[in-house]
Design a protein around this motif. Structure first.
Motif, PDB file in Angstrom:
ATOM      1  N   ARG A  83       0.825  -1.201   0.000  1.00  9.61           N
ATOM      2  CA  ARG A  83       0.000   0.000   0.000  1.00  9.61           C
ATOM      3  C   ARG A  83       0.870   1.267   0.000  1.00  9.61           C
ATOM      4  O   ARG A  83       0.620   2.213  -0.746  1.00  9.61           O
ATOM      5  N   ILE A  84       1.919   1.267   0.804  1.00  4.42           N
ATOM      6  CA  ILE A  84       2.820   2.429   0.868  1.00  4.42           C
ATOM      7  C   ILE A  84       3.565   2.597  -0.450  1.00  4.42           C
ATOM      8  O   ILE A  84       3.731   3.716  -0.958  1.00  4.42           O
ATOM      9  N   ARG A  85       4.004   1.470  -1.034  1.00  5.06           N
ATOM     10  CA  ARG A  85       4.730   1.558  -2.292  1.00  5.06           C
ATOM     11  C   ARG A  85       3.842   2.074  -3.423  1.00  5.06           C
ATOM     12  O   ARG A  85       4.289   2.833  -4.286  1.00  5.06           O
ATOM     13  N   SER A  86       2.574   1.668  -3.428  1.00  9.61           N
ATOM     14  CA  SER A  86       1.664   2.167  -4.459  1.00  9.61           C
ATOM     15  C   SER A  86       1.447   3.669  -4.315  1.00  9.61           C
ATOM     16  O   SER A  86       1.338   4.388  -5.325  1.00  9.61           O
ATOM     17  N   MET A  87       1.425   4.163  -3.083  1.00  9.42           N
ATOM     18  CA  MET A  87       1.300   5.605  -2.870  1.00  9.42           C
ATOM     19  C   MET A  87       2.561   6.337  -3.348  1.00  9.42           C
ATOM     20  O   MET A  87       2.481   7.419  -3.943  1.00  9.42           O
ATOM     21  N   GLN A  88       3.713   5.740  -3.107  1.00 14.60           N
ATOM     22  CA  GLN A  88       4.957   6.345  -3.582  1.00 14.60           C
ATOM     23  C   GLN A  88       4.996   6.392  -5.112  1.00 14.60           C
ATOM     24  O   GLN A  88       5.433   7.393  -5.705  1.00 14.60           O
ATOM     25  N   VAL A  89       4.548   5.316  -5.744  1.00 19.06           N
ATOM     26  CA  VAL A  89       4.502   5.305  -7.212  1.00 19.06           C
ATOM     27  C   VAL A  89       3.552   6.374  -7.724  1.00 19.06           C
ATOM     28  O   VAL A  89       3.848   7.082  -8.709  1.00 19.06           O
ATOM     29  N   LEU A  90       2.422   6.542  -7.071  1.00 21.38           N
ATOM     30  CA  LEU A  90       1.461   7.560  -7.486  1.00 21.38           C
ATOM     31  C   LEU A  90       2.055   8.960  -7.374  1.00 21.38           C
ATOM     32  O   LEU A  90       1.894   9.792  -8.270  1.00 21.38           O
ATOM     33  N   ASN A  91       2.779   9.219  -6.287  1.00 24.04           N
ATOM     34  CA  ASN A  91       3.409  10.534  -6.111  1.00 24.04           C
ATOM     35  C   ASN A  91       4.487  10.781  -7.164  1.00 24.04           C
ATOM     36  O   ASN A  91       4.627  11.900  -7.682  1.00 24.04           O
ATOM     37  N   LEU A  92       5.242   9.727  -7.499  1.00 23.57           N
ATOM     38  CA  LEU A  92       6.284   9.878  -8.508  1.00 23.57           C
ATOM     39  C   LEU A  92       5.692  10.124  -9.893  1.00 23.57           C
ATOM     40  O   LEU A  92       6.225  10.926 -10.678  1.00 23.57           O
ATOM     41  N   ARG A  93       4.586   9.446 -10.204  1.00 22.64           N
ATOM     42  CA  ARG A  93       3.936   9.684 -11.498  1.00 22.64           C
ATOM     43  C   ARG A  93       3.401  11.123 -11.581  1.00 22.64           C
ATOM     44  O   ARG A  93       3.483  11.760 -12.637  1.00 22.64           O
ATOM     45  N   ARG A  94       2.880  11.602 -10.478  1.00 18.38           N
ATOM     46  CA  ARG A  94       2.398  12.986 -10.458  1.00 18.38           C
ATOM     47  C   ARG A  94       3.570  13.961 -10.654  1.00 18.38           C
ATOM     48  O   ARG A  94       3.458  14.943 -11.387  1.00 18.38           O
ATOM     49  N   GLU A  95       4.683  13.674  -9.989  1.00 15.84           N
ATOM     50  CA  GLU A  95       5.871  14.518 -10.143  1.00 15.84           C
ATOM     51  C   GLU A  95       6.357  14.512 -11.591  1.00 15.84           C
ATOM     52  O   GLU A  95       6.780  15.543 -12.132  1.00 15.84           O
ATOM     53  N   PHE A  96       6.287  13.348 -12.231  1.00 17.29           N
ATOM     54  CA  PHE A  96       6.695  13.249 -13.630  1.00 17.29           C
ATOM     55  C   PHE A  96       5.810  14.112 -14.521  1.00 17.29           C
ATOM     56  O   PHE A  96       6.300  14.811 -15.421  1.00 17.29           O
ATOM     57  N   GLU A  97       4.513  14.078 -14.285  1.00 15.82           N
ATOM     58  CA  GLU A  97       3.585  14.842 -15.131  1.00 15.82           C
ATOM     59  C   GLU A  97       3.762  16.345 -14.945  1.00 15.82           C
ATOM     60  O   GLU A  97       3.528  17.121 -15.871  1.00 15.82           O
ATOM     61  N   LEU A  98       4.212  16.766 -13.778  1.00 13.10           N
ATOM     62  CA  LEU A  98       4.343  18.195 -13.496  1.00 13.10           C
ATOM     63  C   LEU A  98       5.671  18.775 -13.972  1.00 13.10           C
ATOM     64  O   LEU A  98       5.865  19.993 -13.895  1.00 13.10           O
ATOM     65  N   GLN A  99       6.553  17.948 -14.446  1.00 15.50           N
ATOM     66  CA  GLN A  99       7.862  18.442 -14.880  1.00 15.50           C
ATOM     67  C   GLN A  99       7.718  19.317 -16.129  1.00 15.50           C
ATOM     68  O   GLN A  99       7.003  18.981 -17.063  1.00 15.50           O
ATOM     69  N   ARG A 100       8.437  20.456 -16.117  1.00 17.14           N
ATOM     70  CA  ARG A 100       8.472  21.360 -17.266  1.00 17.14           C
ATOM     71  C   ARG A 100       9.916  21.840 -17.461  1.00 17.14           C
ATOM     72  O   ARG A 100      10.697  21.903 -16.523  1.00 17.14           O
ATOM     73  N   VAL A 101      10.223  22.203 -18.710  1.00 22.90           N
ATOM     74  CA  VAL A 101      11.576  22.667 -19.026  1.00 22.90           C
ATOM     75  C   VAL A 101      11.723  24.118 -18.587  1.00 22.90           C
ATOM     76  O   VAL A 101      10.891  24.966 -18.928  1.00 22.90           O
ATOM     77  N   GLU A 102      12.780  24.397 -17.832  1.00 21.44           N
ATOM     78  CA  GLU A 102      13.118  25.772 -17.504  1.00 21.44           C
ATOM     79  C   GLU A 102      13.950  26.379 -18.641  1.00 21.44           C
ATOM     80  O   GLU A 102      14.589  25.673 -19.415  1.00 21.44           O
ATOM     81  N   GLU A 103      13.946  27.713 -18.721  1.00 20.09           N
ATOM     82  CA  GLU A 103      14.682  28.396 -19.782  1.00 20.09           C
ATOM     83  C   GLU A 103      16.174  28.112 -19.697  1.00 20.09           C
ATOM     84  O   GLU A 103      16.873  28.054 -20.718  1.00 20.09           O
ATOM     85  N   SER A 104      16.673  27.913 -18.475  1.00 21.56           N
ATOM     86  CA  SER A 104      18.108  27.683 -18.283  1.00 21.56           C
ATOM     87  C   SER A 104      18.503  26.211 -18.390  1.00 21.56           C
ATOM     88  O   SER A 104      19.690  25.886 -18.357  1.00 21.56           O
ATOM     89  N   ASP A 105      17.531  25.301 -18.496  1.00 19.44           N
ATOM     90  CA  ASP A 105      17.831  23.864 -18.548  1.00 19.44           C
ATOM     91  C   ASP A 105      18.358  23.475 -19.922  1.00 19.44           C
ATOM     92  O   ASP A 105      17.879  23.949 -20.953  1.00 19.44           O
ATOM     93  N   THR A 106      19.334  22.572 -19.907  1.00 14.62           N
ATOM     94  CA  THR A 106      19.759  21.936 -21.149  1.00 14.62           C
ATOM     95  C   THR A 106      18.934  20.681 -21.382  1.00 14.62           C
ATOM     96  O   THR A 106      18.235  20.206 -20.480  1.00 14.62           O
ATOM     97  N   ILE A 107      19.028  20.141 -22.578  1.00 19.31           N
ATOM     98  CA  ILE A 107      18.290  18.914 -22.893  1.00 19.31           C
ATOM     99  C   ILE A 107      18.751  17.758 -22.000  1.00 19.31           C
ATOM    100  O   ILE A 107      17.944  16.957 -21.522  1.00 19.31           O
ATOM    101  N   LYS A 108      20.051  17.701 -21.753  1.00 16.83           N
ATOM    102  CA  LYS A 108      20.574  16.622 -20.909  1.00 16.83           C
ATOM    103  C   LYS A 108      20.056  16.737 -19.489  1.00 16.83           C
ATOM    104  O   LYS A 108      19.663  15.736 -18.873  1.00 16.83           O
ATOM    105  N   GLU A 109      20.043  17.942 -18.944  1.00 21.66           N
ATOM    106  CA  GLU A 109      19.560  18.129 -17.572  1.00 21.66           C
ATOM    107  C   GLU A 109      18.082  17.755 -17.452  1.00 21.66           C
ATOM    108  O   GLU A 109      17.681  17.086 -16.491  1.00 21.66           O
ATOM    109  N   TYR A 110      17.288  18.167 -18.411  1.00 20.05           N
ATOM    110  CA  TYR A 110      15.852  17.869 -18.364  1.00 20.05           C
ATOM    111  C   TYR A 110      15.591  16.369 -18.517  1.00 20.05           C
ATOM    112  O   TYR A 110      14.775  15.796 -17.790  1.00 20.05           O
ATOM    113  N   SER A 111      16.293  15.731 -19.448  1.00 17.89           N
ATOM    114  CA  SER A 111      16.093  14.291 -19.634  1.00 17.89           C
ATOM    115  C   SER A 111      16.557  13.504 -18.413  1.00 17.89           C
ATOM    116  O   SER A 111      15.956  12.481 -18.062  1.00 17.89           O
TER     117      SER A 111
END
Length: 297
Positions: free
Chosen positions: A109-137
């Motif tokens: 149950r705890i691991r499924s909650m952690q996976v859910l939080n990580l998926r949410r974090e993944f969806e919220l990721q956006r490229v900053e103006e100062s980020d390179t392609i390598k840093e973002y990937s």
């Protein structure tokens, strides 16, 4: 045996209470390389020897006992002092491993909650103006690998889609080229990263050339400003003296030929060959001492 001895000197991964998933993978790989992982995975019992054991039985008994002891020692060494105090009373490597996993990973149950939080974090990721392609990937790959370590599937094609959708507008040319030449449903992450990084490098090179071309012009402007500054701040006395000298020269050029010597540039009363001039070298009239012949003799 020599190879195993050299490998055993590799530094153990130390677990300090954070990033247990990464430490678990490293520690398992380390113990497998030393042939100690089965002591953790199987958790076999070590029975006492029977009467009159053979040499093979004695050797096997000793190896199994030493293997469990080495595995327990590896786990003790691979954690910080704070965590060691909590596991020091556990006798078997299996018990130590299960305790750490339950403490820092939790149940399903705890691991499924952690996976859910990580998926949410993944969806919220956006490229900053100062980020390179390598840093973002790298950010996206780090989140995806954490999800996999928790036992959940995460396809790399999802990372490809995320990058193509969220990259900055300046990479639209590369994305359009990929759409025209590749099947985006089958394109790999490496192909996308190479295409975007190539455009990023070309853009940086153009910026460097613009900066290098601007530097000489800037230095020229600085030199001109220095000249103007020195002209404006030149002492008035030096200008006046120069002007006076020029005026004196111009004035001397306006004199008519001298009636005594016939030369230009001086009035008759200043001529060295005046009839009333008396030499203080030879005490004779008609010249001054500066042109006296007796002086040169």
């Amino acid at each position: 045996m020599e190879g195993e001895a050299k490998f055993s000197h590799i530094t153990l991964p130390i677990f300090d209470g954070e990033n247990y998933d990464l430490w678990e993978v490293k520690m398992q790989s380390y113990m497998e390389s030393l042939d100690l992982w089965d002591a953790v995975e199987e958790d076999y019992e070590i029975y006492p020897l029977l009467e009159n054991p053979t040499m093979a039985q004695i050797k096997n008994h000793k190896e199994r006992k030493m293997k469990k002891a080495k595995a327990r020692s590896c786990l003790f060494t691979g954690v910080s002092q704070m965590i060691f105090i909590r596991i020091m009373t556990l006798k078997s490597p299996k018990a130590i491993w299960d305790y750490l996993k339950e403490e820092y990973v939790g149940d399903d149950r705890i691991r499924s909650m952690q996976v859910l939080n990580l998926r949410r974090e993944f969806e919220l990721q956006r490229v900053e103006e100062s980020d390179t392609i390598k840093e973002y990937s790298n950010k996206l790959l780090g989140i995806a690998n954490k999800i996999k370590l928790l036992g959940s599937d995460f396809a790399y094609s999802r990372i490809v889609e995320k990058i193509l959708v969220t990259v900055l507008e300046r990479y639209e040319a590369s994305i359009a080229s990929l759409e025209n030449t590749k099947d985006l449903s089958k394109i790999t992450l490496a192909e996308v990263l190479h295409a975007l990084q190539a455009q990023e490098q070309r853009r940086l090179m153009r910026q460097d050339r613009v900066v290098e071309g601007a530097l000489p012009a800037k230095h020229h402007e600085v030199d001109e400003s220095k000249k103007d500054f020195f002209k404006k701040n030149q002492p008035a006395s030096s200008e006046n003296s120069a002007n006076n000298q020029n005026k004196g020269k111009d004035k001397n050029k306006n004199y008519p030929p001298c009636q005594h010597c016939g030369k230009l540039g001086h009035p008759p009363y200043k001529c060295w060959k005046r009839p009333d001039a008396k030499c203080n070298k030879c005490n004779q009239l008609g010249h001054e001492a500066i042109i006296c012949k007796s002086k040169f003799q």
